[in-house]
Design a protein around this motif. Structure first.
Motif, mmCIF file in Angstrom:
data_model
loop_
_atom_site.group_PDB
_atom_site.id
_atom_site.type_symbol
_atom_site.label_atom_id
_atom_site.label_comp_id
_atom_site.label_asym_id
_atom_site.label_seq_id
_atom_site.Cartn_x
_atom_site.Cartn_y
_atom_site.Cartn_z
ATOM 1 N N GLU A 141 0.834 -1.204 0.000
ATOM 2 C CA GLU A 141 0.000 0.000 0.000
ATOM 3 C C GLU A 141 0.868 1.252 0.000
ATOM 4 O O GLU A 141 0.606 2.211 -0.734
ATOM 5 C CB GLU A 141 -0.924 0.028 1.231
ATOM 6 C CG GLU A 141 -1.925 -1.117 1.307
ATOM 7 C CD GLU A 141 -1.279 -2.458 1.688
ATOM 8 O OE1 GLU A 141 -0.233 -2.448 2.382
ATOM 9 O OE2 GLU A 141 -1.804 -3.501 1.270
ATOM 10 N N ALA A 144 2.376 1.740 -3.468
ATOM 11 C CA ALA A 144 1.420 2.274 -4.438
ATOM 12 C C ALA A 144 1.191 3.760 -4.188
ATOM 13 O O ALA A 144 1.099 4.552 -5.128
ATOM 14 C CB ALA A 144 0.105 1.505 -4.350
ATOM 15 N N CYS A 148 1.955 6.288 -7.266
ATOM 16 C CA CYS A 148 0.795 6.775 -8.001
ATOM 17 C C CYS A 148 0.609 8.281 -7.884
ATOM 18 O O CYS A 148 -0.174 8.870 -8.620
ATOM 19 C CB CYS A 148 -0.457 6.017 -7.584
ATOM 20 S SG CYS A 148 -0.288 4.263 -7.979
ATOM 21 N N SER A 179 8.074 -7.361 -14.195
ATOM 22 C CA SER A 179 6.655 -7.000 -14.149
ATOM 23 C C SER A 179 6.067 -6.801 -15.544
ATOM 24 O O SER A 179 4.863 -6.564 -15.676
ATOM 25 C CB SER A 179 6.468 -5.710 -13.335
ATOM 26 O OG SER A 179 6.830 -5.909 -11.996
ATOM 27 N N SER A 191 -2.206 0.672 -12.943
ATOM 28 C CA SER A 191 -3.369 0.117 -12.254
ATOM 29 C C SER A 191 -2.913 -0.367 -10.871
ATOM 30 O O SER A 191 -1.705 -0.539 -10.626
ATOM 31 C CB SER A 191 -3.939 -1.063 -13.042
ATOM 32 O OG SER A 191 -3.009 -2.127 -13.037
ATOM 33 N N VAL A 192 -3.867 -0.596 -9.997
ATOM 34 C CA VAL A 192 -3.543 -1.131 -8.677
ATOM 35 C C VAL A 192 -2.855 -2.487 -8.837
ATOM 36 O O VAL A 192 -1.891 -2.803 -8.144
ATOM 37 C CB VAL A 192 -4.825 -1.274 -7.815
ATOM 38 C CG1 VAL A 192 -4.508 -2.018 -6.520
ATOM 39 C CG2 VAL A 192 -5.403 0.099 -7.505
ATOM 40 N N ALA A 193 -3.354 -3.273 -9.799
ATOM 41 C CA ALA A 193 -2.763 -4.595 -10.035
ATOM 42 C C ALA A 193 -1.317 -4.466 -10.491
ATOM 43 O O ALA A 193 -0.444 -5.226 -10.049
ATOM 44 C CB ALA A 193 -3.582 -5.351 -11.088
ATOM 45 N N GLN A 194 -1.041 -3.514 -11.362
ATOM 46 C CA GLN A 194 0.334 -3.310 -11.839
ATOM 47 C C GLN A 194 1.245 -2.848 -10.710
ATOM 48 O O GLN A 194 2.377 -3.320 -10.573
ATOM 49 C CB GLN A 194 0.362 -2.263 -12.962
ATOM 50 C CG GLN A 194 -0.017 -2.804 -14.329
ATOM 51 C CD GLN A 194 -0.051 -1.701 -15.373
ATOM 52 O OE1 GLN A 194 -0.624 -0.630 -15.145
ATOM 53 N NE2 GLN A 194 0.558 -1.967 -16.519
ATOM 54 N N THR A 196 0.879 -3.347 -7.568
ATOM 55 C CA THR A 196 1.071 -4.487 -6.668
ATOM 56 C C THR A 196 2.105 -5.456 -7.233
ATOM 57 O O THR A 196 2.961 -5.973 -6.508
ATOM 58 C CB THR A 196 -0.276 -5.226 -6.475
ATOM 59 O OG1 THR A 196 -1.241 -4.284 -6.016
ATOM 60 C CG2 THR A 196 -0.134 -6.350 -5.464
ATOM 61 N N GLN A 197 2.007 -5.687 -8.541
ATOM 62 C CA GLN A 197 2.955 -6.592 -9.203
ATOM 63 C C GLN A 197 4.380 -6.039 -9.127
ATOM 64 O O GLN A 197 5.338 -6.766 -8.845
ATOM 65 C CB GLN A 197 2.544 -6.779 -10.678
ATOM 66 C CG GLN A 197 3.396 -7.790 -11.417
ATOM 67 C CD GLN A 197 3.271 -9.190 -10.821
ATOM 68 O OE1 GLN A 197 2.171 -9.641 -10.511
ATOM 69 N NE2 GLN A 197 4.389 -9.858 -10.634
ATOM 70 N N ARG A 200 5.799 -6.453 -5.691
ATOM 71 C CA ARG A 200 6.193 -7.835 -5.450
ATOM 72 C C ARG A 200 7.505 -8.155 -6.165
ATOM 73 O O ARG A 200 8.414 -8.763 -5.601
ATOM 74 C CB ARG A 200 5.077 -8.778 -5.919
ATOM 75 C CG ARG A 200 5.293 -10.221 -5.502
ATOM 76 C CD ARG A 200 4.142 -11.143 -5.958
ATOM 77 N NE ARG A 200 3.140 -10.440 -6.730
ATOM 78 C CZ ARG A 200 1.822 -10.443 -6.467
ATOM 79 N NH1 ARG A 200 1.357 -11.079 -5.455
ATOM 80 N NH2 ARG A 200 0.980 -9.809 -7.239
#
Length: 260
Positions: A141, A144, A148, A179, A191-194, A196-197, A200
């Motif tokens: 979090e 991001a 962002c 990624s 994106s949130v998914a990106q 997050t990826q 990671r």
DNA sequence: AGGTATGTTAATTG
DNA sequence: GCAATTAACATACC
């Protein structure tokens, strides 16, 4: 050398060699690397003290010197540490911490881009330098949040120490390759998914690199860095890697695998 | 000779 | 103010 995996490797090196040994002298061979501390004060604070424990934040290494001061080491582009018994002095030794029995730890910095100083508090130092959270400690979090809010390209944001501390040119390329994100993609459009990826993969890459003693060529063959050279090919699709200046540094990526 | 290099920062430009 | 670019720092390598 010094991105986060290199500095973490240096930290472990200090832990393994120099902890709890009496500092009998400090030799400053180049004043240029001292930032905001005189050689006299450095010597005065460290002489008679011991290195107690180490910490790292991003590319900065901190060594608790027993009293109220932390030694702060930053390595620029070419700095490193060298410990030895009766070691012979090298041309690029800049500061030497001398212990008993002719043992010493040298801060070596050929290009003189690194800096050595003292601080009373790691947290204050991090705040003063306006460093973002450490790349290995930041939550998904938090990560991001940092990215962002930036309109810069994602490669530039990853390398911006005020957003995230620890990632430099080489590992930003590797993280984005893992990624499958294009280095020029705008951070605030991830994106949130990106995000997050990328978070990671950032942790995965930095952990892997630290395991390999921060030698990029020792990373698995499926990683970008062993192939990161002019004329190199993507380990995933075998296409030619792209190479371009991004954010003032040379970026490598796979134009087929890393879209927009 | 000229280009490049794992970092940071100030100055400049859009 | 933000972001991108360039120069500067000092040295080594190809």
């Amino acid at each position: 050398m010094p991105e986060l995996p290199d500095v973490e490797t240096f930290r472990r090196y200090v832990d393994a060699t120099a902890l709890r040994r009496r500092i009998v002298d400090v030799e400053v061979l180049s004043r240029r690397v001292l930032a905001g501390v005189s050689s006299r004060r450095l010597r005065q604070v460290l002489r008679g003290a011991t290195f107690n424990r180490t910490r790292r934040h991003g590319k900065h290494l901190f060594v608790d010197t027993n009293g109220s001061q932390w030694l702060v080491l930053h390595f620029g582009m070419t700095g490193y540490l060298d410990y030895g018994k009766e070691r012979t002095r090298g041309p690029h030794d800049r500061v030497i911490f001398v212990f008993a029995k002719k043992c010493s730890l040298a801060y070596v910095c050929p290009r003189l881009f690194g800096r050595v100083t003292l601080t009373a508090s790691v947290e204050e130092f991090v705040e003063m330098k306006k460093l973002g959270p450490d790349a290995m400690s930041v939550s998904a979090e938090g990560f991001a949040c940092c990215l962002c809010g930036s309109k810069a390209t994602v490669k530039s944001s990853l390398m911006n120490q005020r957003l995230i501390a620890g990632v430099g040119n080489l590992y930003s390329d590797e993280i984005l390759f893992q990624s499958q994100v294009h280095p020029l993609f705008r951070s605030d459009r991830l994106s949130v998914a990106q995000a997050t990826q990328i978070h990671r993969d950032m942790r995965k890459v930095l952990r892997r690199a630290t395991e390999r003693k921060a030698d990029p060529m020792q990373l698995p063959g499926s990683y970008l860095l062993p192939h990161r050279r002019i004329g190199g090919s993507c380990p995933r699709c075998s296409g030619k890697l792209a190479r371009r200046t991004v954010a003032g540094r040379t970026a490598y990526w796979c134009p087929a695998c890393q879209k927009t």
